[in-house]
Design a protein around this motif. Structure first.
Motif, short mmCIF file in Angstrom:
data_model
loop_
_atom_site.label_atom_id
_atom_site.label_comp_id
_atom_site.label_asym_id
_atom_site.label_seq_id
_atom_site.Cartn_x
_atom_site.Cartn_y
_atom_site.Cartn_z
N HIS A 147 5.61 -0.59 7.26
CA HIS A 147 4.13 -0.78 7.23
C HIS A 147 3.53 -0.22 8.30
O HIS A 147 2.60 0.34 8.32
CB HIS A 147 3.75 -2.19 7.01
CG HIS A 147 2.44 -2.63 6.78
ND1 HIS A 147 1.47 -2.17 5.70
CD2 HIS A 147 1.66 -3.13 7.76
CE1 HIS A 147 0.44 -2.37 5.85
NE2 HIS A 147 0.23 -3.04 7.27
N LYS A 151 1.00 2.93 8.48
CA LYS A 151 -0.38 2.74 9.08
C LYS A 151 -0.72 3.89 9.90
O LYS A 151 -1.91 4.29 10.28
CB LYS A 151 -0.58 1.32 9.75
CG LYS A 151 -0.75 0.25 8.66
CD LYS A 151 -0.80 -1.08 9.19
CE LYS A 151 -2.18 -0.98 9.98
NZ LYS A 151 -2.24 -2.32 10.86
N CYS A 179 -0.20 4.41 2.19
CA CYS A 179 0.32 3.23 1.94
C CYS A 179 1.40 3.29 0.81
O CYS A 179 1.21 3.62 -0.31
CB CYS A 179 -0.63 2.06 1.61
SG CYS A 179 0.02 0.26 1.77
N ASN A 180 2.70 2.54 1.27
CA ASN A 180 3.74 2.67 0.15
C ASN A 180 3.90 4.07 -0.56
O ASN A 180 4.26 4.24 -1.63
CB ASN A 180 3.45 1.60 -1.01
CG ASN A 180 3.30 0.02 -0.36
OD1 ASN A 180 4.05 0.02 0.71
ND2 ASN A 180 3.03 -0.61 -1.08
N CYS A 200 -6.25 -3.48 1.00
CA CYS A 200 -5.44 -2.51 0.21
C CYS A 200 -4.94 -2.98 -1.13
O CYS A 200 -4.20 -4.01 -1.10
CB CYS A 200 -4.39 -1.60 0.85
SG CYS A 200 -3.46 -0.36 0.04
N CYS A 203 -0.76 -2.97 -0.59
CA CYS A 203 -0.12 -4.21 0.15
C CYS A 203 -0.96 -5.35 0.51
O CYS A 203 -0.46 -6.01 1.37
CB CYS A 203 0.22 -3.17 1.50
SG CYS A 203 -1.30 -2.88 2.42
N HIS A 207 -6.45 -2.20 6.30
CA HIS A 207 -5.95 -0.69 6.99
C HIS A 207 -6.97 -0.18 7.99
O HIS A 207 -6.82 0.25 9.17
CB HIS A 207 -5.81 0.44 6.10
CG HIS A 207 -4.42 0.39 5.25
ND1 HIS A 207 -2.92 0.30 5.91
CD2 HIS A 207 -4.30 0.23 4.00
CE1 HIS A 207 -2.33 0.04 4.70
NE2 HIS A 207 -2.91 0.12 3.72
#
Length: 232
Positions: A147, A151, A179-180, A200, A203, A207
């Protein structure tokens, strides 16, 4: 037939060739002298090259550059350690903050238990908060390293004042977030955005700091489908 005289001063001999050393017509005697002069220049050249080899092979001659390189390496290590410590502190702060949030919810539940009653809406809200916390704690305790690295990939490839048009509404572009493994755009609008929050959808983390009632995350798939138009 006119005889060409050697170009060397006071020489009366006939010139026999053009000397490439002095670019003059000279006799054979002076040509040989010039050849010897050229040959004698080779030895000093060889000496100069040998001196260079000695310098290159002398370890003491490398001390200063290597010392500077070591100083550069140490500085980079310090920068890495500094960033690492900042990340550790950032992570620890998240753990403390999340622990405090969980404690607050526990306290609210204890108060409801103490009162001996709770409404349907209160239970529904508590379940929603707990589900969100479970997802956040899972990310913090199992996926935080990924994560954090994701970021760091927030992009400024569009100007901060760019505007995104979504349907009939226009939003301020805040940044592109990975993200992911999936790209999405963080947008902000006034007046408030209904049915959206600053978290988000992947997740459930914030952010980019914005007010919850003004934020929306739009996934890149919408861009590919041509549903969003960038207003210059």
């Amino acid at each position: 037939m006119v005889t060409t005289i050697c170009s060397i001063q006071d020489c009366k001999r006939a010139a026999t060739c053009l000397c490439l050393h002095c670019e003059k017509n000279i006799c054979s005697k002076h040509f040989n002298e010039h050849q010897m002069e050229i040959y004698n220049e080779l030895l000093p050249l060889s000496d100069r090259l040998n001196e260079l080899k000695m310098i290159l092979r002398d370890k003491e001659s490398r001390n200063e550059p290597l010392t500077k390189l070591k100083m550069w390496r140490d500085k980079k290590y310090e920068e890495i350690d500094c960033e690492y410590n900042e990340k550790v502190q950032e992570y620890e702060n998240k753990i403390i903050e999340k622990d405090q949030e969980v404690s607050q919810v526990i306290k609210r539940i204890e108060e409801l238990i103490g009162d001996g009653e709770a409404s349907f809406d209160q239970i529904k809200q508590l379940k929603k908060e707990i589900e969100t916390m479970e997802d956040q704690v899972k990310i913090l305790t199992r996926e935080e390293q990924t994560h954090i690295s994701l970021k760091k990939k927030i992009s400024d490839e569009k100007p901060s004042k760019a505007t995104i048009q979504l349907g009939d509404l226009k939003y301020s572009y805040l940044g592109k977030v990975i993200c992911n493994g999936e790209a999405n755009y963080a947008l902000e609008r006034e007046p408030s955005v209904t049915d959206h929050d600053e978290l988000c959808a992947h997740c459930r983390f914030m952010h980019i700091p914005v007010k919850g009632d003004r934020a929306i995350h739009v996934f890149c798939e919408l861009l590919r489908q041509g549903l969003i138009i960038l207003v210059e």
